[in-house]
Write an enzyme that holds these catalytic residues in place. Structure first.
Site, PDB file in Angstrom:
ATOM      1  N   ASP A 164      38.498 -49.637  -7.126  1.00  0.00           N
ATOM      2  CA  ASP A 164      38.773 -49.815  -5.684  1.00  0.00           C
ATOM      3  C   ASP A 164      38.646 -48.468  -4.989  1.00  0.00           C
ATOM      4  O   ASP A 164      38.587 -47.426  -5.648  1.00  0.00           O
ATOM      5  CB  ASP A 164      40.205 -50.345  -5.499  1.00  0.00           C
ATOM      6  CG  ASP A 164      41.225 -49.443  -6.193  1.00  0.00           C
ATOM      7  OD1 ASP A 164      41.529 -49.695  -7.370  1.00  0.00           O
ATOM      8  OD2 ASP A 164      41.668 -48.444  -5.581  1.00  0.00           O
ATOM      9  N   ASP A 177      41.054 -47.278  -3.085  1.00  0.00           N
ATOM     10  CA  ASP A 177      42.433 -47.023  -2.664  1.00  0.00           C
ATOM     11  C   ASP A 177      42.597 -47.509  -1.214  1.00  0.00           C
ATOM     12  O   ASP A 177      42.274 -48.670  -0.946  1.00  0.00           O
ATOM     13  CB  ASP A 177      42.784 -45.537  -2.867  1.00  0.00           C
ATOM     14  CG  ASP A 177      44.291 -45.325  -2.925  1.00  0.00           C
ATOM     15  OD1 ASP A 177      44.973 -46.156  -3.548  1.00  0.00           O
ATOM     16  OD2 ASP A 177      44.785 -44.362  -2.328  1.00  0.00           O
TER      17      ASP A 177
HETATM   18  N1  LIG Z   1      44.199 -47.174  -6.007  1.00  0.00           N
HETATM   19  C1  LIG Z   1      44.876 -46.988  -7.124  1.00  0.00           C
HETATM   20  N2  LIG Z   1      45.964 -46.190  -7.133  1.00  0.00           N
HETATM   21  C2  LIG Z   1      46.647 -45.973  -8.286  1.00  0.00           C
HETATM   22  N3  LIG Z   1      46.331 -46.528  -9.447  1.00  0.00           N
HETATM   23  C3  LIG Z   1      45.253 -47.335  -9.485  1.00  0.00           C
HETATM   24  N4  LIG Z   1      44.691 -48.001 -10.510  1.00  0.00           N
HETATM   25  C4  LIG Z   1      43.627 -48.652 -10.009  1.00  0.00           C
HETATM   26  N5  LIG Z   1      43.483 -48.425  -8.697  1.00  0.00           N
HETATM   27  C5  LIG Z   1      44.489 -47.597  -8.344  1.00  0.00           C
END
Ligand SMILES: Nc1ncnc2[nH]cnc12
Ligand SMILES: CSC[C@H]1O[C@H](OP(=O)(O)O)[C@H](O)[C@@H]1O
Length: 287
Positions: A210, A212
């Site tokens: 992703d 974030d």
């Molecule tokens: N955006 C994110 N922040 C923290 N841990 C994660 N693991 C997968 N995506 C994450």
């Protein structure tokens, strides 16, 4: 020559390892409490393997609840000299889209002291060198293996390790971007520190899942979205492990194997007997 045993710590979405033969489930007692789950031992293409799901089967443990000390101690007790971590991470860079693989070579610590991240204390003080927190040789193998498995892979990059379990605020996410980090997660820094203290090589296969919450044109991270990307890529992750294991062999020539040789500052005569016994597996050879 001693048999090389490779450990795999499976993160979110990787709770078992297919393809192992001669499988046994092993409960390991440690002086640091219970590991996340039973360890699974077996053979993969002629190489002895030990697998552990970091959050336990069924994903029952928060990143802050994982007993990292027991997990790494358990690996050491089972004879593991190299640990491959598989982890889901958020991407902090435009050019690391979901589905890409990163082999991080640095960490920034944003954990909050909740988790135990050292074997030392109780009368013995040691300071491990952590300037290069992952094993370069193992990471090179993981990079080559990821390419061989057909992944789009980024060699090196900084993993910022947050405490969680809530994801970052947008302000935090933007701050980390300004640091120039590549990915964000909640687990690997703690493991890497303990692996170093236990003189085990450690390298990470990080799957970007992703963006974030910093990206203007992508939705903010959710567990749903992460799980969907993991499901699409879990076969590739397993394939990378298979390629990597085929390349791992022989005695280690990296500095991980002797990392603690000059790290213990406590005078030997001052180390309490109980602590000496508790740490025998970790540093007994230096006491
Ligand atoms: N955006 C994110 N922040 C923290 N841990 C994660 N693991 C997968 N995506 C994450
Ligand atoms: C399931 S989303 C957040 C979760 O995923 C990552 O776990 P792991 O490193 O074990 O793959 C991240 O660190 C969080 O624990």
């Amino acid at each position: 020559m001693t048999e090389q045993i490779v450990g795999v710590i499976g993160g979110s979405g990787l709770y078992e390892m297919e393809g192992l033969t001669d499988i046994q489930r092993v409960t390991v007692d440690t002086p640091f409490g219970a590991p996340s789950d039973e360890f699974v031992t077996g053979m993969l293409d002629g190489v002895r393997m030990v697998f552990l799901p970091r959050h336990g089967r069924g994903h029952r443990l928060l990143p802050s609840e994982v007993n990292y000390r027991a997990n790494i101690y358990g690996m050491k007790k089972l004879g593991v000299e190299r640990i491959i971590s598989v982890s889901a991470v958020g991407s902090m860079k435009e050019d690391i889209p979901p589905g890409d693989i990163v082999i991080p070579d640095q960490f920034i610590d944003r954990t909050k002291g909740v988790r135990k991240d050292t074997f030392f204390g109780d009368g013995v003080v040691a300071h491990a060198g952590f300037a290069d927190p992952v094993c370069g040789s193992l990471s090179d193998i993981l990079y080559t293996a990821a390419r061989a498995a057909g992944a789009t892979v980024h060699k090196g990059g900084t993993y910022v390790c947050m405490e969680g379990p809530a994801f970052s605020t947008r302000a935090e996410s933007l701050l980390y971007r300004s640091f120039g980090v590549s990915v964000i997660g909640m687990t690997n820094l703690t493991e890497a520190k303990l692996a170093r203290e236990a003189e085990i090589c450690y390298g990470t296969i990080a799957l970007s899942t992703d963006y974030d919450c910093w990206h203007e044109h992508h939705d903010d991270v959710t567990v749903d979205a992460i799980v969907a990307i993991i499901k699409q890529n879990v076969a590739m992750a397993k394939n990378i492990i298979r390629h990597a294991v085929a390349e791992i062999g022989g005695e280690r020539s990296c500095s991980c194997a002797t990392a603690m040789q000059f790290s213990i500052i406590t005078e030997k005569s001052h180390i309490p007997e109980g602590t000496r016994q508790k740490l025998d597996l970790i540093i007994g050879k230096y006491l």
